[in-house]
Motif scaffolding. Structure first.
Motif, PDB file in Angstrom:
ATOM      1  N   THR A   1      -6.326   0.001  -8.496  1.00  0.00           N
ATOM      2  CA  THR A   1      -6.298   1.767  -8.679  1.00  0.00           C
ATOM      3  C   THR A   1      -5.333   2.199  -9.389  1.00  0.00           C
ATOM      4  N   ILE A   2      -5.911   3.533  -9.866  1.00  0.00           N
ATOM      5  CA  ILE A   2      -4.323   4.047 -10.892  1.00  0.00           C
ATOM      6  C   ILE A   2      -4.027   4.960 -11.030  1.00  0.00           C
ATOM      7  N   GLN A   3      -4.283   5.688  -9.355  1.00  0.00           N
ATOM      8  CA  GLN A   3      -3.683   6.758  -8.764  1.00  0.00           C
ATOM      9  C   GLN A   3      -3.022   6.167  -7.444  1.00  0.00           C
ATOM     10  N   GLU A   4      -1.516   6.244  -7.676  1.00  0.00           N
ATOM     11  CA  GLU A   4      -0.965   6.010  -6.572  1.00  0.00           C
ATOM     12  C   GLU A   4      -1.501   6.012  -4.332  1.00  0.00           C
ATOM     13  N   ASP A   5      -1.231   7.747  -4.594  1.00  0.00           N
ATOM     14  CA  ASP A   5      -2.196   7.536  -2.990  1.00  0.00           C
ATOM     15  C   ASP A   5      -3.342   7.123  -2.977  1.00  0.00           C
ATOM     16  N   GLU A   6      -4.209   6.765  -3.684  1.00  0.00           N
ATOM     17  CA  GLU A   6      -5.678   6.368  -2.729  1.00  0.00           C
ATOM     18  C   GLU A   6      -5.098   4.462  -2.878  1.00  0.00           C
ATOM     19  N   PHE A   7      -3.887   3.753  -3.576  1.00  0.00           N
ATOM     20  CA  PHE A   7      -3.648   2.113  -3.733  1.00  0.00           C
ATOM     21  C   PHE A   7      -3.031   2.463  -1.877  1.00  0.00           C
ATOM     22  N   LEU A   8      -2.141   3.564  -2.204  1.00  0.00           N
ATOM     23  CA  LEU A   8      -1.431   3.839  -0.360  1.00  0.00           C
ATOM     24  C   LEU A   8      -2.941   3.810   0.567  1.00  0.00           C
ATOM     25  N   LYS A   9      -3.710   4.779   0.667  1.00  0.00           N
ATOM     26  CA  LYS A   9      -4.721   4.883   1.263  1.00  0.00           C
ATOM     27  C   LYS A   9      -5.727   3.532   2.029  1.00  0.00           C
ATOM     28  N   LEU A  10      -5.754   3.290   0.601  1.00  0.00           N
ATOM     29  CA  LEU A  10      -6.921   1.826   0.993  1.00  0.00           C
ATOM     30  C   LEU A  10      -6.363   0.326   1.352  1.00  0.00           C
ATOM     31  N   ASN A  11      -4.805   0.370   1.003  1.00  0.00           N
ATOM     32  CA  ASN A  11      -3.691  -0.564   1.535  1.00  0.00           C
ATOM     33  C   ASN A  11      -3.213  -0.765   2.625  1.00  0.00           C
ATOM     34  N   LYS A  12      -3.401   0.398   3.241  1.00  0.00           N
ATOM     35  CA  LYS A  12      -3.401   0.219   4.656  1.00  0.00           C
ATOM     36  C   LYS A  12      -4.549   1.013   5.613  1.00  0.00           C
ATOM     37  N   SER A  13      -5.502   0.742   5.047  1.00  0.00           N
ATOM     38  CA  SER A  13      -6.687  -0.051   5.988  1.00  0.00           C
ATOM     39  C   SER A  13      -7.386  -0.751   6.118  1.00  0.00           C
ATOM     40  N   PHE A  14      -7.017  -1.760   5.311  1.00  0.00           N
ATOM     41  CA  PHE A  14      -7.189  -3.458   5.019  1.00  0.00           C
ATOM     42  C   PHE A  14      -7.180  -4.098   5.879  1.00  0.00           C
ATOM     43  N   ASN A  15      -5.733  -4.321   7.044  1.00  0.00           N
ATOM     44  CA  ASN A  15      -5.301  -5.205   7.409  1.00  0.00           C
ATOM     45  C   ASN A  15      -5.838  -6.126   7.255  1.00  0.00           C
ATOM     46  N   THR A  16      -5.682  -6.852   6.289  1.00  0.00           N
ATOM     47  CA  THR A  16      -6.542  -8.554   6.496  1.00  0.00           C
ATOM     48  C   THR A  16      -5.688  -8.846   4.943  1.00  0.00           C
ATOM     49  N   ASN A  17      -5.458 -10.227   4.781  1.00  0.00           N
ATOM     50  CA  ASN A  17      -5.035 -10.916   4.052  1.00  0.00           C
ATOM     51  C   ASN A  17      -5.456 -10.347   2.533  1.00  0.00           C
ATOM     52  N   SER A  18      -6.665  -9.519   2.556  1.00  0.00           N
ATOM     53  CA  SER A  18      -7.266  -8.822   1.444  1.00  0.00           C
ATOM     54  C   SER A  18      -6.629  -8.374   0.470  1.00  0.00           C
ATOM     55  N   GLU A  19      -5.641  -7.217   1.120  1.00  0.00           N
ATOM     56  CA  GLU A  19      -4.945  -7.103  -0.010  1.00  0.00           C
ATOM     57  C   GLU A  19      -4.664  -7.287  -0.611  1.00  0.00           C
ATOM     58  N   SER A  20      -4.445  -8.888  -1.443  1.00  0.00           N
ATOM     59  CA  SER A  20      -3.887  -9.515  -2.274  1.00  0.00           C
ATOM     60  C   SER A  20      -3.976  -9.236  -3.750  1.00  0.00           C
ATOM     61  N   ASN A  21      -5.595  -8.456  -3.675  1.00  0.00           N
ATOM     62  CA  ASN A  21      -6.582  -8.392  -4.392  1.00  0.00           C
ATOM     63  C   ASN A  21      -6.418  -6.844  -5.303  1.00  0.00           C
ATOM     64  N   LEU A  22      -5.619  -5.887  -4.489  1.00  0.00           N
ATOM     65  CA  LEU A  22      -5.776  -4.868  -4.500  1.00  0.00           C
ATOM     66  C   LEU A  22      -4.602  -4.418  -5.494  1.00  0.00           C
ATOM     67  N   VAL A  23      -4.199  -3.515  -6.242  1.00  0.00           N
ATOM     68  CA  VAL A  23      -3.541  -3.621  -7.824  1.00  0.00           C
ATOM     69  C   VAL A  23      -3.344  -2.448  -7.728  1.00  0.00           C
ATOM     70  N   PHE A  24      -2.050  -1.804  -7.407  1.00  0.00           N
ATOM     71  CA  PHE A  24      -1.438  -0.423  -8.635  1.00  0.00           C
ATOM     72  C   PHE A  24      -1.126  -1.285  -9.812  1.00  0.00           C
ATOM     73  N   SER A  25      -2.227  -0.237 -10.181  1.00  0.00           N
ATOM     74  CA  SER A  25      -1.619  -0.990 -12.859  1.00  0.00           C
ATOM     75  C   SER A  25      -2.233   0.952 -13.075  1.00  0.00           C
ATOM     76  N   ALA A  26      -1.191   1.350 -13.832  1.00  0.00           N
ATOM     77  CA  ALA A  26      -1.035   2.430 -14.477  1.00  0.00           C
ATOM     78  C   ALA A  26      -2.221   1.612 -15.992  1.00  0.00           C
ATOM     79  N   SER A  27      -3.054   0.702 -15.994  1.00  0.00           N
ATOM     80  CA  SER A  27      -3.492   0.013 -16.263  1.00  0.00           C
ATOM     81  C   SER A  27      -4.946   0.315 -17.023  1.00  0.00           C
ATOM     82  N   PHE A  28      -5.192   0.735 -18.092  1.00  0.00           N
ATOM     83  CA  PHE A  28      -6.930   1.179 -17.661  1.00  0.00           C
ATOM     84  C   PHE A  28      -8.037   0.055 -18.631  1.00  0.00           C
ATOM     85  N   SER A  29      -7.744  -1.272 -18.766  1.00  0.00           N
ATOM     86  CA  SER A  29      -7.941  -2.381 -19.772  1.00  0.00           C
ATOM     87  C   SER A  29      -9.610  -2.621 -19.420  1.00  0.00           C
ATOM     88  N   PRO A  30      -9.816  -2.929 -17.471  1.00  0.00           N
ATOM     89  CA  PRO A  30     -10.945  -3.238 -17.096  1.00  0.00           C
ATOM     90  C   PRO A  30     -12.418  -2.232 -17.722  1.00  0.00           C
TER      91      PRO A  30
END
Length: 571
Positions: A425-454
């Motif tokens: 995710t390249i927007q911090e508010d989107e990262f925080l909302k997604l991370n809060k909704s997971f409530n599982t170990n899956s959030e380890s694959n959720l990353v906040f980054s300023a990188s646009f490389s993918p």
């Protein structure tokens, strides 16, 4: 159009620059009159398609042909211009001549006399397909025969120096009106009219009764005619099994519907330069939507014994973002759901912005207000997610997710993380909302980054121009929103919004669904059909979602196929 353009330009230019004494009003008015004929015919075609979609009072329960019908008018136009230049009597016609009007009426009546009818005119009524201007859908040779036949009254008046602009324009308008009404496949003359004045039945032309007086006089009366008239008046509107509830997108999108122009509706929606030239028609349609203000049916089709219909909320996309419109739009949607319930529909799917979270919480509002609904309200989010998951190229290890976080976006991010795919995710508010909704170990694959490389970007509403421009060359943009993003990059690829190819057995699906190719249907619309085919007895709306894999497999089993992307082989 190419043949007529020089004539139209020349006649208009000549009328403007020449002296008043040298102007030819009749030559100048040919082009406006052709436009009037096209508009007149299009009104009848649109009405006929609307009536056929409803099914009420239909004469033959069949689909109206989906073809453009301007060819006969264009051919006539070429003949008018040719006649005005080659016949001296046709060079400068007066506005009115009584003797010419009378002659035209008498000659047209003579064409329907038994002797002439059986020899020259009967082929005009030989088609069993009933639709507006049926008689003009013939090969070119028959165009000539048809035009020659109906030119007799006009040509005779011209050669006898009794023709006028009024007689020719009135005659052709009358011919168009009678052809369109007679072939509209809808009985619109009420029985009470004949009850008040019984002889009128034998003198009047209706879609199922062609002036029976002539048939009685010449012994050609079909005994089933009266029965057909009665049956048509009693035929009720078709009751749907599945209703897809969508809305207009732009004022010009009215032309994209099946009720509009076939040449536009058969292609994915794009803005055309000539839309600015027909703004009066567009404005008229907007006023009609505002005055009528009711949901209307635009299409009915069949699939595996299911009767499917598309209904349209008369609101445009921009109105869904106006706070004061929310109550009105919600009322229209609620009325449509209750009407579908009354008609015995099994499923109603919410299309486009009719399922916005801010508007009705993905449709939950209506289920809460009417807990005993038999019709199942479906937002189609589970199938949309399934289509997106299967649109991501194999071997993908990371994706960028950017855009307004919807029910689909949350489910998509969660499933990707569970599959071991890194979601950037390249927007911090989107990262925080997604991370809060997971409530599982899956959030380890959720990353906040300023990188646009993918190079795989999952995008929704809110993706701006600067972010698109920062994506690396060759990026594949896959929209998870109802509306696709603007294509700003020529060095990148853009997937369609979630959609699938429909089975060939799905009948009468002629027009394109918004920006999608022909015979391709949005996942949200397909979800309602699959829900009914499977007989699932629960709603899929609000914050609940059906089993994604189950819905995907059911769609495939019923013949819906993934929409292949042109560059898929590259990935």
């Amino acid at each position: 159009y190419v043949i007529l353009a020089p004539w139209a330009i020349h006649s208009t230019y000549s009328f403007i620059i020449k002296d008043k004494s040298e102007r030819s009003l009749s030559l100048f008015l040919i082009f406006p009159f052709l436009l009037w004929r096209m508009l007149h015919n299009q009104i009848w075609i649109s009405l006929s398609r609307y009536w056929t979609a409803k099914g009420k009072n239909s004469i033959i329960d069949k689909s109206i042909e989906f073809e453009s019908k301007d060819d006969q008018i264009l051919f006539n136009g070429a003949l008018f211009y040719l006649a005005s230049k080659t016949l001296t009597q046709a060079e400068n016609l007066p506005l009115w001549r009584t003797d010419g009007v009378i002659m035209t009426i008498l000659l047209h009546s003579a064409l329907h006399h038994h002797y002439l009818y059986s020899r020259y005119h009967s082929h005009h009524h030989s088609s069993i397909a009933t639709e507006p201007i049926t008689s003009v859908i013939h090969p070119f040779a028959e165009h000539i025969a048809y035009s020659a036949l109906f030119s007799i009254p006009m040509l005779t008046a011209i050669l006898t120096d009794s023709a006028s602009i009024a007689s020719i324009a009135g005659y052709l308008t009358y011919i168009d009106f009678m052809n369109n009404m007679g072939h509209c496949n809808h009985e619109l003359i009420p029985k009470w009219l004949f009850s008040i004045f019984p002889p009128l039945k034998y003198l009047m032309y209706t879609p199922s009764l062609f002036m029976p007086l002539y048939d009685y006089l010449y012994g050609t009366m079909d005994k089933s005619t009266d029965e057909l008239y009665e049956i048509s008046l009693k035929r009720e509107a078709e009751l749907p099994d599945v209703v897809h509830l969508t809305h207009l997108t732009t004022p010009e999108s009215i032309y994209q519907l099946r009720l509009g122009f076939a040449s536009l509706a058969s292609k994915p929606y794009t803005s055309k330069w000539y839309f600015s030239l027909i703004w009066p028609v567009t404005l008229w349609s907007m006023m009609l939507n505002w005055l009528y203000g009711r949901t209307f049916i635009v299409e009915r089709y069949h699939f595996n014994k299911l009767r499917l219909q598309s209904w349209v909320i008369p609101k445009y996309r921009i109105q869904y973002f106006l706070q004061y419109q929310n109550e009105t739009i919600n009322s229209l949607i609620e009325e449509a759901i209750l009407e579908a319930e009354e008609r015995g529909a099994k499923v109603l799917s919410l299309g486009l912005l009719n399922q916005e979270e801010e508007l009705n919480r993905y449709g939950a509002l209506y289920v809460e207000r009417h807990p005993k609904l038999n019709v199942k309200v479906v937002d189609g989010s589970s199938l949309a997610v399934a289509v997106l998951l299967n649109s991501i190229p194999r071997g993908t290890t990371q994706v960028v997710l950017r855009g307004k976080l919807t029910k689909v976006a949350y489910a998509l991010a969660f499933n990707l993380c569970q599959r071991g795919i890194k979601v950037v995710t390249i927007q911090e508010d989107e990262f925080l909302k997604l991370n809060k909704s997971f409530n599982t170990n899956s959030e380890s694959n959720l990353v906040f980054s300023a990188s646009f490389s993918p190079k795989i970007w999952l995008v929704g509403d809110g993706l701006d121009k600067e972010e698109q421009l920062k994506a690396p060359k060759g990026t594949l943009f896959i929209p998870f929103s109802q509306f696709p993003p603007k294509k700003l990059r020529k060095d990148c690829y853009y997937h369609s919004s979630p959609a699938m190819v429909t089975p060939r057995s799905l009948e009468n699906l002629h027009s394109c669904e918004n920006w999608l190719p022909r015979r391709v249907m949005s996942a949200w619309r397909i979800a309602g059909i699959v829900h009914a085919l499977e007989g699932w007895n629960e709603h899929e709306c609000g914050y609940t979602m059906s089993n994604i894999e189950k819905v995907w497999q059911a769609s495939l089993q019923h013949g819906f196929q993934p929409l292949l992307f042109p560059t898929e082989s590259k990935y």
